[in-house]
Each structure stands twice: as structure tokens, then as C-alpha cells.
Design an enzyme around this catalytic site. Sequence first.
Site: not given
Ligand code: DX5
Ligand code: ZN
Length: 222
Positions: A9, A34, A36, A38, A67, A69, A138, A176
Site C-alpha cells: 500500500s 494498493h 488508499d 480517503m 481502495h 474509503m 478489513m 487489509d
Molecule cells: C487502512 C488502509 C490500509 C493501510 C494498511 O485504512 O486501508 O490499506 O494502508 O496499512 P498497514 O499495513 O500499515 O496496516
Molecule cells: Zn486499503
Amino acid sequence: MPGARIAPSVLSADLGHLAEQVAAVEAAGADWFHVDVMDAHFVPNLSFGVPVVSAVRRATRGLVDVHLMIEAPERWAAAYVDAGADLVTVHAEATPHVHRALAAVRDAGAKVGLALNPLTPLAMLEDALGELDLALVMSVDPGFGGQRFLSSALRRLERLRTLRDAGTSHALLQVDGGIDVSTAGAARLAGADVLVAGSAVFGSADPAAAFTALRRAVADAT
Ligand code: DX5
Ligand code: ZN
């Protein structure tokens, strides 16, 4: 159980050196990345959006796994596909129109994933499994890297694997949150096909070596 992969990620990458970091981990064997996204509404954090997805797309020949969010993902899915996402995962909790959101991704030309937070009833993923390319379990509440792995995700992965293997779904199972060398093996054994790892890879001083160590931990478990 062949075929498990690590999806680093870029949330934990150094964005000032994003392309170099992606290239280094790709050279070590990574073929998924990946991303993320947000929005500070669905999750209590703001990360990045379309321009960073485009930058990752330019930096790798691997699969770009976005991903989302964000609230109302059905409004934005096509923009992420246009930016180069090969696969877009939306959260079931982020919209009352989950089917519409999945269709928006599919219609834009990408593979479709659906994610559930740790305490959202698994029935939502069970019912959608036949429509998905990927089911994301998750193992932390989303929003931040570096959180502790919730082992309840293992039972959820096992349940989905049983359903998937008994039926006609081809969905990959992704996990994840909190994946590192101490948790990756159990997640793999429970059924994860794709293990997302942020801080365990890009939080390391040597992301390529960290990726290799994680991949070895997964291989040793199988
Ligand atoms: C968290 C994200 C993850 C994050 C994981 O909300 O969806 O993809 O990057 O990070 P680690 O591997 O550090 O838990
Ligand atoms: Zn993620």
C-alpha cells in the site's frame, strides 16, 4: 495453495519518491499496488485522490488496486478507472446504493471489489460474492496505516473461502490492515489470496527487502 500475493500500500510510501519506491518494490517481485483513497468523511483521515492513482499507474506495469474509503463511491468510481485503476474496491458502509456503486466500476471497465469493516455483518459480502472480482475483509477499522491486526478477520476469511469454493464465485479474498511477518501467515492460511501491507513494506528503510521478507512469511505458511 499457490498464488497468494502481497499488495504493497502506497499510503505508507514517501510520496516525494513515489515512483522510485514503487519501482524498487516491483523489481523485488510486487505485481499489485494498493492505493488508499480517503475523504475525511467516510474515514477520519484524508489521503490522496485521482492524481496519485495516475502517478502509480505511470510508475508500474502491475495491477493498480484502488481502495476507495470515500462516501458515495458511485459518483467517483469512473474517475478512478479513467486514472488507471485496474480494480476499484468500494465500501458497503459508504453508500446505500452498493449495487449501483459496483455497476459504476464495472461499467467504467475495471474489476470490482467490495469491502467490509471488521464489525459489519459478513452477510453483505456473502450476498454480493457472485458479483465480485474481489472481496476485501478489513482487519482494522480503515483510516490509518500501522494499526493492530484484528484476528476476527481470520474467521471471516475462512467463511468466505468456504462459500466461494462451494459456489461459482471467482472472487479473490483480500485482507487489509496490520499485515506483517507475524500476521501474514495466519491470514494466508485462513484464505487470503491478496494481503495488503502498508507500513510493513513502505514503512521500512528497505521496502524491497521488507516485501521479500513478507512474501517469504506467506510462502512458509502454505
Ligand atoms: C487502512 C488502509 C490500509 C493501510 C494498511 O485504512 O486501508 O490499506 O494502508 O496499512 P498497514 O499495513 O500499515 O496496516
Ligand atoms: Zn486499503
